[in-house]
Motif scaffolding. Structure first.
Motif, PDB file in Angstrom:
ATOM      1  N   ARG A   1       0.846  -1.186   0.000  1.00  0.00           N
ATOM      2  CA  ARG A   1       0.000   0.000   0.000  1.00  0.00           C
ATOM      3  C   ARG A   1       0.891   1.250   0.000  1.00  0.00           C
ATOM      4  NH1 ARG A   1      -2.863  -3.200   4.127  1.00  0.00           N
ATOM      5  NH2 ARG A   1      -5.021  -3.597   3.469  1.00  0.00           N
ATOM      6  N   PHE A   2       0.574   2.198  -0.860  1.00  0.00           N
ATOM      7  CA  PHE A   2       1.187   3.528  -0.904  1.00  0.00           C
ATOM      8  C   PHE A   2       2.646   3.534  -1.351  1.00  0.00           C
ATOM      9  CE2 PHE A   2      -2.183   4.355   2.338  1.00  0.00           C
ATOM     10  CZ  PHE A   2      -2.858   5.355   1.657  1.00  0.00           C
ATOM     11  N   GLY A   3       3.512   2.702  -0.779  1.00  0.00           N
ATOM     12  CA  GLY A   3       4.953   2.857  -0.928  1.00  0.00           C
ATOM     13  C   GLY A   3       5.521   2.221  -2.183  1.00  0.00           C
ATOM     14  N   TYR A   4       6.819   1.913  -2.118  1.00  0.00           N
ATOM     15  CA  TYR A   4       7.580   1.394  -3.260  1.00  0.00           C
ATOM     16  C   TYR A   4       8.282   0.102  -2.859  1.00  0.00           C
ATOM     17  CZ  TYR A   4      11.155   1.182  -6.958  1.00  0.00           C
ATOM     18  OH  TYR A   4      11.962   0.779  -7.991  1.00  0.00           O
ATOM     19  N   ALA A   5       8.184  -0.898  -3.716  1.00  0.00           N
ATOM     20  CA  ALA A   5       8.906  -2.154  -3.513  1.00  0.00           C
ATOM     21  C   ALA A   5       9.679  -2.505  -4.772  1.00  0.00           C
ATOM     22  CB  ALA A   5       7.938  -3.280  -3.155  1.00  0.00           C
ATOM     23  N   HIS A   6      10.957  -2.799  -4.595  1.00  0.00           N
ATOM     24  CA  HIS A   6      11.789  -3.339  -5.665  1.00  0.00           C
ATOM     25  C   HIS A   6      11.850  -4.842  -5.453  1.00  0.00           C
ATOM     26  CE1 HIS A   6      15.932  -3.426  -7.875  1.00  0.00           C
ATOM     27  NE2 HIS A   6      14.929  -3.722  -8.693  1.00  0.00           N
ATOM     28  N   VAL A   7      11.194  -5.590  -6.314  1.00  0.00           N
ATOM     29  CA  VAL A   7      11.051  -7.041  -6.181  1.00  0.00           C
ATOM     30  C   VAL A   7      11.913  -7.664  -7.275  1.00  0.00           C
ATOM     31  CG1 VAL A   7       9.408  -8.949  -6.151  1.00  0.00           C
ATOM     32  CG2 VAL A   7       8.721  -6.715  -5.280  1.00  0.00           C
ATOM     33  N   VAL A   8      13.013  -8.316  -6.882  1.00  0.00           N
ATOM     34  CA  VAL A   8      14.047  -8.619  -7.869  1.00  0.00           C
ATOM     35  C   VAL A   8      14.694  -9.978  -7.602  1.00  0.00           C
ATOM     36  CG1 VAL A   8      15.646  -7.193  -6.497  1.00  0.00           C
ATOM     37  CG2 VAL A   8      16.235  -7.770  -8.842  1.00  0.00           C
ATOM     38  N   ASN A   9      14.865 -10.770  -8.648  1.00  0.00           N
ATOM     39  CA  ASN A   9      15.586 -12.056  -8.600  1.00  0.00           C
ATOM     40  C   ASN A   9      14.998 -13.023  -7.580  1.00  0.00           C
ATOM     41  OD1 ASN A   9      18.915 -10.744  -9.369  1.00  0.00           O
ATOM     42  ND2 ASN A   9      17.373 -11.615 -10.719  1.00  0.00           N
ATOM     43  N   ASN A  10      13.660 -13.059  -7.482  1.00  0.00           N
ATOM     44  CA  ASN A  10      12.968 -14.015  -6.627  1.00  0.00           C
ATOM     45  C   ASN A  10      12.388 -15.151  -7.454  1.00  0.00           C
ATOM     46  OD1 ASN A  10      12.870 -12.393  -3.931  1.00  0.00           O
ATOM     47  ND2 ASN A  10      12.090 -10.964  -5.460  1.00  0.00           N
TER      48      ASN A  10
ATOM     49  N   GLY B   1       0.539  -7.849  -5.354  1.00  0.00           N
ATOM     50  CA  GLY B   1      -0.705  -7.107  -5.255  1.00  0.00           C
ATOM     51  C   GLY B   1      -0.509  -5.753  -4.624  1.00  0.00           C
ATOM     52  N   GLY B   2      -1.554  -4.911  -4.739  1.00  0.00           N
ATOM     53  CA  GLY B   2      -1.437  -3.604  -4.152  1.00  0.00           C
ATOM     54  C   GLY B   2      -2.752  -2.853  -4.117  1.00  0.00           C
ATOM     55  N   SER B   3      -2.703  -1.726  -3.386  1.00  0.00           N
ATOM     56  CA  SER B   3      -3.810  -0.784  -3.329  1.00  0.00           C
ATOM     57  C   SER B   3      -3.260   0.570  -2.925  1.00  0.00           C
ATOM     58  CB  SER B   3      -4.886  -1.251  -2.340  1.00  0.00           C
ATOM     59  OG  SER B   3      -4.370  -1.352  -1.031  1.00  0.00           O
ATOM     60  N   MET B   4      -4.049   1.613  -3.111  1.00  0.00           N
ATOM     61  CA  MET B   4      -3.684   2.973  -2.721  1.00  0.00           C
ATOM     62  C   MET B   4      -2.430   3.474  -3.436  1.00  0.00           C
ATOM     63  SD  MET B   4      -6.308   3.323  -0.978  1.00  0.00           S
ATOM     64  CE  MET B   4      -6.068   5.051  -0.606  1.00  0.00           C
ATOM     65  N   ASN B   5      -2.413   3.281  -4.738  1.00  0.00           N
ATOM     66  CA  ASN B   5      -1.373   3.843  -5.601  1.00  0.00           C
ATOM     67  C   ASN B   5       0.043   3.404  -5.216  1.00  0.00           C
ATOM     68  OD1 ASN B   5      -0.578   5.426  -7.816  1.00  0.00           O
ATOM     69  ND2 ASN B   5      -0.094   7.162  -6.506  1.00  0.00           N
ATOM     70  N   PRO B   6       0.278   2.122  -5.057  1.00  0.00           N
ATOM     71  CA  PRO B   6       1.637   1.660  -4.760  1.00  0.00           C
ATOM     72  C   PRO B   6       2.474   1.599  -6.038  1.00  0.00           C
ATOM     73  CG  PRO B   6       0.233  -0.222  -5.059  1.00  0.00           C
ATOM     74  CD  PRO B   6      -0.654   0.993  -5.244  1.00  0.00           C
ATOM     75  N   SER B   7       3.773   1.409  -5.856  1.00  0.00           N
ATOM     76  CA  SER B   7       4.673   1.193  -6.986  1.00  0.00           C
ATOM     77  C   SER B   7       5.450  -0.098  -6.752  1.00  0.00           C
ATOM     78  CB  SER B   7       5.653   2.358  -7.143  1.00  0.00           C
ATOM     79  OG  SER B   7       4.965   3.552  -7.475  1.00  0.00           O
ATOM     80  N   ILE B   8       5.372  -1.006  -7.705  1.00  0.00           N
ATOM     81  CA  ILE B   8       6.109  -2.267  -7.622  1.00  0.00           C
ATOM     82  C   ILE B   8       6.914  -2.435  -8.902  1.00  0.00           C
ATOM     83  CG2 ILE B   8       5.968  -4.774  -7.455  1.00  0.00           C
ATOM     84  CD1 ILE B   8       3.408  -4.494  -5.909  1.00  0.00           C
ATOM     85  N   LYS B   9       8.226  -2.440  -8.758  1.00  0.00           N
ATOM     86  CA  LYS B   9       9.103  -2.750  -9.881  1.00  0.00           C
ATOM     87  C   LYS B   9       9.520  -4.206  -9.759  1.00  0.00           C
ATOM     88  CE  LYS B   9      13.341  -1.425 -12.295  1.00  0.00           C
ATOM     89  NZ  LYS B   9      14.461  -0.463 -12.357  1.00  0.00           N
ATOM     90  N   SER B  10       9.006  -5.032 -10.648  1.00  0.00           N
ATOM     91  CA  SER B  10       9.329  -6.454 -10.681  1.00  0.00           C
ATOM     92  C   SER B  10      10.418  -6.659 -11.719  1.00  0.00           C
ATOM     93  CB  SER B  10       8.069  -7.252 -11.031  1.00  0.00           C
ATOM     94  OG  SER B  10       8.356  -8.615 -11.178  1.00  0.00           O
ATOM     95  N   GLN B  11      11.578  -7.134 -11.255  1.00  0.00           N
ATOM     96  CA  GLN B  11      12.737  -7.172 -12.142  1.00  0.00           C
ATOM     97  C   GLN B  11      13.443  -8.516 -12.091  1.00  0.00           C
ATOM     98  OE1 GLN B  11      15.587  -4.028 -11.425  1.00  0.00           O
ATOM     99  NE2 GLN B  11      16.674  -4.420 -13.333  1.00  0.00           N
ATOM    100  N   ALA B  12      13.531  -9.175 -13.221  1.00  0.00           N
ATOM    101  CA  ALA B  12      14.312 -10.410 -13.377  1.00  0.00           C
ATOM    102  C   ALA B  12      13.934 -11.467 -12.349  1.00  0.00           C
ATOM    103  CB  ALA B  12      15.817 -10.104 -13.318  1.00  0.00           C
ATOM    104  N   ASN B  13      12.641 -11.588 -12.082  1.00  0.00           N
ATOM    105  CA  ASN B  13      12.125 -12.678 -11.264  1.00  0.00           C
ATOM    106  C   ASN B  13      11.771 -13.865 -12.156  1.00  0.00           C
ATOM    107  OD1 ASN B  13      11.806 -11.266  -8.529  1.00  0.00           O
ATOM    108  ND2 ASN B  13      10.642  -9.904  -9.868  1.00  0.00           N
TER     109      ASN B  13
END
Length: 348
Positions: free
Chosen positions: A235-244, A255-267
């Motif tokens: 929710r709201f914030g930023y997550a760098h989700v990488v190499n998982n 998943g998300g709500s309230m305008n979150p930012s998720i950068k999914s990279q090389a998973n």
């Protein structure tokens, strides 16, 4: 090995240089060098018992309540710890389970409340039990009146610079990791998550706007088998989700709500046969989901909601930066995820 493991696991004498671990973190925690130095107290847990109001010397709770300043906790032998009440972790503390088999299970679990500079490494946390309100001794021997606490394995509230690395977490009635109420500068790495419905929650609720400043790195983790959702939900914030590695999911993976930012990279996303193929879920339809160089197997699909990755940069400082590996190597990068078994006669 991935970049975190290569930093310390290649040292055959790591047992004599345990504090080296603090120099190996990446992502939003930066380096955890505030946890080491000449003023650190090395504390050996010899007693698995737990008294939430009068902790005995040699117990894990005694280390968190009676030792002032920096403390580096290790364990004398394999042990099963059943906490009578949530364990309030102190700032500038490291819980290091390498070399032994330590379970925190079938009781209360870990609670990080308004603390900073914490490392939790090499612990098996599972079957946590929700707790009613009541007093518990916290850091600096203060008695804290806790309200009801959900059955989360690791819960963070208003905490910063936290590194959760190489733990095995499973089978909790609520969630495995909660990052809430303004917590930020978190790295969650090399963990094994399994047999869980709700895995990881980043952000307190849809009304807590302070979480817009939350920054979390989720890297080198192994999700599955039998994880259903929230890997993570933000929710709201930023997550760098990488190499998982994602070994199937139920409702969704990211998943998300309230305008979150998720950068999914090389998973690496491996959809289950006959199961849900869509990776993402956005309850408010206003999130920023971006996939860059992810690898998809068994029909897995990613619904992006931004066209350009420029606005999705993590903007790491030099001490937080790390190289992102090719998503096709994720199986090997996450092969040792979870609490490690470290033979006494060889490298970990």
């Amino acid at each position: 090995m991935n970049v975190i493991d290569a930093c310390w696991r290649t040292n055959p004498n790591w047992r004599s240089h345990r504090h080296q671990l603090a120099t190996c973190s990446v992502g939003y925690t930066g380096k955890m060098t505030n946890n080491i130095g000449r003023d650190v107290t090395n504390y050996l847990v010899t007693d698995p018992s737990d008294d939430p109001l009068n902790p005995r010397p040699g117990t894990l709770r005694h280390a968190m309540t009676n030792v002032k300043g920096k403390v580096w906790v290790t364990f004398a032998r394999d042990m099963n710890i059943k906490l009578a009440k949530p364990l309030l972790i102190s700032s500038f503390s490291t819980i290091d389970g390498r070399g032994v088999n330590v379970h925190i299970a079938y009781g209360a679990c870990l609670f990080l409340q308004r603390v900073t500079n914490v490392i939790i490494h090499g612990i098996r946390i599972h079957h946590c039990v929700a707790q009613g309100p009541g007093p518990v001794m916290g850091p600096d021997r203060r008695i804290v009146q806790l309200g009801p606490v959900d059955a989360d394995a690791i819960r963070m509230m208003t905490s910063s610079k936290i590194w959760i690395d190489h733990n095995t977490l499973s089978d909790c009635p609520d969630g495995l990791i909660d990052v809430t109420r303004g917590s930020t500068e978190i790295t969650i790495s090399n963990n094994r998550f399994k047999f869980q419905d709700k895995v990881m929650l980043l952000g307190h609720d849809d009304g807590f706007r302070r979480d817009k400043d939350m920054r979390v790195t989720v890297v080198f983790n192994h999700f599955g088998p039998h994880c259903q959702q929230r890997m993570p939900r933000i929710r709201f914030g930023y997550a760098h989700v990488v190499n998982n590695l994602y070994l199937g999911w139920g409702q969704y993976a990211l998943g998300g709500s309230m305008n979150p930012s998720i950068k999914s990279q090389a998973n690496l996303f491996i959809a289950s046969h006959g199961g849900n193929k869509e990776i993402t879920w956005d309850s408010s339809l206003n999130g920023n989901f971006k996939s860059i160089h992810d690898v998809f197997e068994n029909g897995a699909s990613f619904r992006e909601s931004v066209d350009s990755g420029a606005a999705m940069r993590p903007n790491y400082r030099p001490d937080q930066m790390f190289g992102v590996a090719d998503g096709r190597t994720v199986r090997s990068l996450t092969n040792s995820a979870g609490a490690l078994t470290c033979p006494r006669t060889s490298r970990c």
